[in-house]
Design a protein around this motif. Structure first.
Motif, PDB file in Angstrom:
ATOM      1  N   ASP A  49     -48.038 -41.747  -8.095  1.00 25.02           N
ATOM      2  CA  ASP A  49     -47.318 -41.884  -9.358  1.00 25.02           C
ATOM      3  C   ASP A  49     -47.860 -40.803 -10.282  1.00 25.02           C
ATOM      4  O   ASP A  49     -49.053 -40.786 -10.588  1.00 25.02           O
ATOM      5  CB  ASP A  49     -47.546 -43.275  -9.948  1.00 25.02           C
ATOM      6  N   ALA A  50     -47.003 -39.873 -10.703  1.00 28.89           N
ATOM      7  CA  ALA A  50     -47.461 -38.700 -11.457  1.00 28.89           C
ATOM      8  C   ALA A  50     -48.156 -39.076 -12.763  1.00 28.89           C
ATOM      9  O   ALA A  50     -48.981 -38.304 -13.274  1.00 28.89           O
ATOM     10  CB  ALA A  50     -46.277 -37.778 -11.750  1.00 28.89           C
ATOM     11  N   THR A  51     -47.848 -40.245 -13.326  1.00 28.54           N
ATOM     12  CA  THR A  51     -48.426 -40.610 -14.617  1.00 28.54           C
ATOM     13  C   THR A  51     -49.552 -41.633 -14.512  1.00 28.54           C
ATOM     14  O   THR A  51     -50.120 -42.017 -15.539  1.00 28.54           O
ATOM     15  CB  THR A  51     -47.336 -41.185 -15.550  1.00 28.54           C
ATOM     16  N   ASP A  52     -49.878 -42.065 -13.307  1.00 28.72           N
ATOM     17  CA  ASP A  52     -50.920 -43.082 -13.156  1.00 28.72           C
ATOM     18  C   ASP A  52     -51.663 -42.845 -11.842  1.00 28.72           C
ATOM     19  O   ASP A  52     -51.157 -43.191 -10.767  1.00 28.72           O
ATOM     20  CB  ASP A  52     -50.300 -44.490 -13.177  1.00 28.72           C
ATOM     21  N   GLU A  53     -52.850 -42.260 -11.917  1.00 25.03           N
ATOM     22  CA  GLU A  53     -53.622 -41.944 -10.725  1.00 25.03           C
ATOM     23  C   GLU A  53     -54.078 -43.186  -9.980  1.00 25.03           C
ATOM     24  O   GLU A  53     -54.480 -43.098  -8.812  1.00 25.03           O
ATOM     25  CB  GLU A  53     -54.835 -41.083 -11.097  1.00 25.03           C
ATOM     26  N   ARG A  54     -54.021 -44.341 -10.614  1.00 30.52           N
ATOM     27  CA  ARG A  54     -54.444 -45.575  -9.956  1.00 30.52           C
ATOM     28  C   ARG A  54     -53.386 -46.108  -9.009  1.00 30.52           C
ATOM     29  O   ARG A  54     -53.680 -46.961  -8.160  1.00 30.52           O
ATOM     30  CB  ARG A  54     -54.778 -46.640 -11.001  1.00 30.52           C
ATOM     31  N   ARG A  55     -52.165 -45.619  -9.116  1.00 27.78           N
ATOM     32  CA  ARG A  55     -51.078 -46.101  -8.277  1.00 27.78           C
ATOM     33  C   ARG A  55     -50.904 -45.180  -7.068  1.00 27.78           C
ATOM     34  O   ARG A  55     -50.874 -43.956  -7.222  1.00 27.78           O
ATOM     35  CB  ARG A  55     -49.767 -46.169  -9.069  1.00 27.78           C
ATOM     36  N   ASP A  56     -50.779 -45.773  -5.892  1.00 27.43           N
ATOM     37  CA  ASP A  56     -50.617 -44.995  -4.666  1.00 27.43           C
ATOM     38  C   ASP A  56     -49.187 -45.042  -4.137  1.00 27.43           C
ATOM     39  O   ASP A  56     -48.941 -44.821  -2.952  1.00 27.43           O
ATOM     40  CB  ASP A  56     -51.594 -45.473  -3.582  1.00 27.43           C
ATOM     41  N   HIS A  57     -48.232 -45.335  -5.026  1.00 31.46           N
ATOM     42  CA  HIS A  57     -46.834 -45.336  -4.612  1.00 31.46           C
ATOM     43  C   HIS A  57     -45.949 -45.002  -5.810  1.00 31.46           C
ATOM     44  O   HIS A  57     -46.345 -45.182  -6.969  1.00 31.46           O
ATOM     45  CB  HIS A  57     -46.431 -46.686  -4.016  1.00 31.46           C
ATOM     46  N   GLY A  58     -44.766 -44.523  -5.504  1.00 31.96           N
ATOM     47  CA  GLY A  58     -43.799 -44.186  -6.541  1.00 31.96           C
ATOM     48  C   GLY A  58     -42.447 -43.943  -5.892  1.00 31.96           C
ATOM     49  O   GLY A  58     -42.266 -44.162  -4.693  1.00 31.96           O
ATOM     50  N   PHE A  59     -41.486 -43.473  -6.691  1.00 34.48           N
ATOM     51  CA  PHE A  59     -40.150 -43.220  -6.161  1.00 34.48           C
ATOM     52  C   PHE A  59     -39.540 -42.023  -6.890  1.00 34.48           C
ATOM     53  O   PHE A  59     -39.685 -41.887  -8.105  1.00 34.48           O
ATOM     54  CB  PHE A  59     -39.241 -44.446  -6.322  1.00 34.48           C
ATOM     55  N   GLU A  60     -38.883 -41.180  -6.121  1.00 34.44           N
ATOM     56  CA  GLU A  60     -38.174 -40.013  -6.668  1.00 34.44           C
ATOM     57  C   GLU A  60     -36.678 -40.271  -6.629  1.00 34.44           C
ATOM     58  O   GLU A  60     -36.133 -40.652  -5.587  1.00 34.44           O
ATOM     59  CB  GLU A  60     -38.496 -38.765  -5.844  1.00 34.44           C
ATOM     60  N   HIS A  61     -36.002 -40.058  -7.760  1.00 35.43           N
ATOM     61  CA  HIS A  61     -34.553 -40.192  -7.855  1.00 35.43           C
ATOM     62  C   HIS A  61     -33.972 -38.826  -8.223  1.00 35.43           C
ATOM     63  O   HIS A  61     -34.339 -38.260  -9.260  1.00 35.43           O
ATOM     64  CB  HIS A  61     -34.159 -41.203  -8.942  1.00 35.43           C
ATOM     65  N   ASP A  62     -33.063 -38.314  -7.412  1.00 37.59           N
ATOM     66  CA  ASP A  62     -32.402 -37.037  -7.690  1.00 37.59           C
ATOM     67  C   ASP A  62     -30.913 -37.285  -7.926  1.00 37.59           C
ATOM     68  O   ASP A  62     -30.234 -37.847  -7.058  1.00 37.59           O
ATOM     69  CB  ASP A  62     -32.551 -36.063  -6.513  1.00 37.59           C
ATOM     70  N   PHE A  63     -30.417 -36.872  -9.091  1.00 39.82           N
ATOM     71  CA  PHE A  63     -28.997 -36.992  -9.422  1.00 39.82           C
ATOM     72  C   PHE A  63     -28.425 -35.587  -9.576  1.00 39.82           C
ATOM     73  O   PHE A  63     -29.018 -34.750 -10.272  1.00 39.82           O
ATOM     74  CB  PHE A  63     -28.815 -37.766 -10.728  1.00 39.82           C
ATOM     75  N   TYR A  64     -27.290 -35.322  -8.957  1.00 42.84           N
ATOM     76  CA  TYR A  64     -26.785 -33.949  -8.990  1.00 42.84           C
ATOM     77  C   TYR A  64     -25.277 -33.891  -9.243  1.00 42.84           C
ATOM     78  O   TYR A  64     -24.532 -34.837  -8.982  1.00 42.84           O
ATOM     79  CB  TYR A  64     -27.127 -33.213  -7.689  1.00 42.84           C
ATOM     80  N   LEU A  65     -24.861 -32.739  -9.743  1.00 41.63           N
ATOM     81  CA  LEU A  65     -23.460 -32.379  -9.929  1.00 41.63           C
ATOM     82  C   LEU A  65     -23.282 -30.992  -9.329  1.00 41.63           C
ATOM     83  O   LEU A  65     -24.049 -30.079  -9.646  1.00 41.63           O
ATOM     84  CB  LEU A  65     -23.096 -32.363 -11.414  1.00 41.63           C
ATOM     85  N   ALA A  66     -22.289 -30.827  -8.443  1.00 42.86           N
ATOM     86  CA  ALA A  66     -22.143 -29.563  -7.721  1.00 42.86           C
ATOM     87  C   ALA A  66     -20.687 -29.131  -7.671  1.00 42.86           C
ATOM     88  O   ALA A  66     -19.759 -29.942  -7.823  1.00 42.86           O
ATOM     89  CB  ALA A  66     -22.702 -29.691  -6.308  1.00 42.86           C
ATOM     90  N   TYR A  67     -20.497 -27.842  -7.444  1.00 43.98           N
ATOM     91  CA  TYR A  67     -19.169 -27.281  -7.211  1.00 43.98           C
ATOM     92  C   TYR A  67     -19.277 -26.320  -6.042  1.00 43.98           C
ATOM     93  O   TYR A  67     -20.118 -25.405  -6.060  1.00 43.98           O
ATOM     94  CB  TYR A  67     -18.655 -26.546  -8.448  1.00 43.98           C
ATOM     95  N   ALA A  68     -18.437 -26.524  -5.013  1.00 39.38           N
ATOM     96  CA  ALA A  68     -18.499 -25.697  -3.809  1.00 39.38           C
ATOM     97  C   ALA A  68     -17.101 -25.272  -3.395  1.00 39.38           C
ATOM     98  O   ALA A  68     -16.127 -26.022  -3.586  1.00 39.38           O
ATOM     99  CB  ALA A  68     -19.167 -26.466  -2.668  1.00 39.38           C
ATOM    100  N   GLN A  69     -17.019 -24.077  -2.837  1.00 40.79           N
ATOM    101  CA  GLN A  69     -15.734 -23.559  -2.378  1.00 40.79           C
ATOM    102  C   GLN A  69     -15.923 -22.716  -1.119  1.00 40.79           C
ATOM    103  O   GLN A  69     -16.945 -22.053  -0.941  1.00 40.79           O
ATOM    104  CB  GLN A  69     -15.062 -22.700  -3.454  1.00 40.79           C
ATOM    105  N   GLN A  70     -14.898 -22.757  -0.256  1.00 41.62           N
ATOM    106  CA  GLN A  70     -14.843 -21.907   0.923  1.00 41.62           C
ATOM    107  C   GLN A  70     -14.110 -20.631   0.523  1.00 41.62           C
ATOM    108  O   GLN A  70     -12.972 -20.676   0.069  1.00 41.62           O
ATOM    109  CB  GLN A  70     -14.090 -22.608   2.049  1.00 41.62           C
ATOM    110  N   ILE A  71     -14.768 -19.475   0.653  1.00 41.36           N
ATOM    111  CA  ILE A  71     -14.134 -18.207   0.308  1.00 41.36           C
ATOM    112  C   ILE A  71     -13.168 -17.788   1.413  1.00 41.36           C
ATOM    113  O   ILE A  71     -12.035 -17.367   1.155  1.00 41.36           O
ATOM    114  CB  ILE A  71     -15.197 -17.123   0.081  1.00 41.36           C
TER     115      ILE A  71
END
Length: 256
Positions: free
Chosen positions: A82-104
């Protein structure tokens, strides 16, 4: 993320995209688009050379891709800190994204994506005096792909607990079909670091560092929707010039 790179989905910039590819045959049509998802396990979570979880990590994502080329999605993973608590040996990462893709054309395609990385409990880390940095991070990614080769560049947009605004991660990846429905996967990545924003929390001694190289194989287990993978990660260096370890990573991923 202080990671994508996710060992199961290759480069963090590519982790969500690969999940979509794995789910092509089982995507659900919804409102002029497709919904796909994945859930899996990896023996270690390694990102850009650094180990984010040295134990088995549970990972998963959900993606909605509109026919216009716009997609939104989520990807998450368990962590062993846990990046904010060195006493904790577990945590969770959440990634939220917005994308735009095209085939040329049949050979060329491109994608732009912005991602916010949110960590369990959020919060900030503190240094000397009033210096502090949020654990939440934002970046923008540009990708250009030619057939089975992809080139990516992502830029950190604001100072975070693990990097400076203006840090750039550059990566290249390659996939190739092998006999017996195996797929060869390879990637390499390195970072150009912005030392001008260093403080008591983030220090930089390297203008550029090779972070990691990967080579591995994956295979869909017939009639199960499960992909098994093995990656060998060759560790490079971090922004201080400290060496990353080499790691072998096993993974199982179910796409739906």
């Amino acid at each position: 993320m202080n990671s994508i790179i996710s060992p199961l989905f290759w480069a963090v910039p590519l982790c969500i995209a690969s999940a979509t590819v794995c789910a092509e045959e089982s995507n659900i049509s919804v409102a002029n688009g497709l919904v796909s998802g994945n859930i899996g396990l990896v023996s270690k979570y390694v990102y850009r050379g650094g180990v984010e979880n040295d134990d088995i990590a549970v990972q998963g994502g959900l993606d909605y891709a509109h026919k216009s080329g716009v997609s939104v999605g989520y990807w998450g993973s368990t962590l062993d800190y846990d990046a904010t608590d060195e006493r904790r040996d577990h945590g969770f990462e959440h990634d939220f994204y917005l994308a735009y893709a095209q085939q040329i054309n049949p050979d060329w395609s491109y994608k732009v994506q912005t991602t916010v990385y949110v960590y369990q409990n959020g919060g900030s880390i503190y240094g000397e005096g009033n210096e502090h940095r949020r654990t939440t991070a934002f970046d923008v990614l540009a990708e250009l792909a030619y057939k089975d080769v992809s080139l990516d560049a992502s830029v950190l947009l604001a100072d975070a607990s693990f990097g400076n605004a203006g840090d750039v991660y550059l990566s290249a990846s390659y996939s190739h079909a092998l006999p017996q429905d195996f797929i060869l996967n390879a990637s390499i990545g390195g970072s150009a670091y912005n030392s001008s924003r260093d403080d008591s929390l983030i220090q930089t001694t390297q203008d550029f560092a090779f972070n990691e190289a990967r080579i591995g194989v994956s295979k869909v287990i017939a009639d199960t929707g499960v992909t098994a993978s093995f990656d060998y990660v060759i560790g490079g260096e971090d922004r201080l010039g400290q060496d990353f370890d080499n790691n072998a990573v096993l993974g199982l991923n179910y796409s739906f």
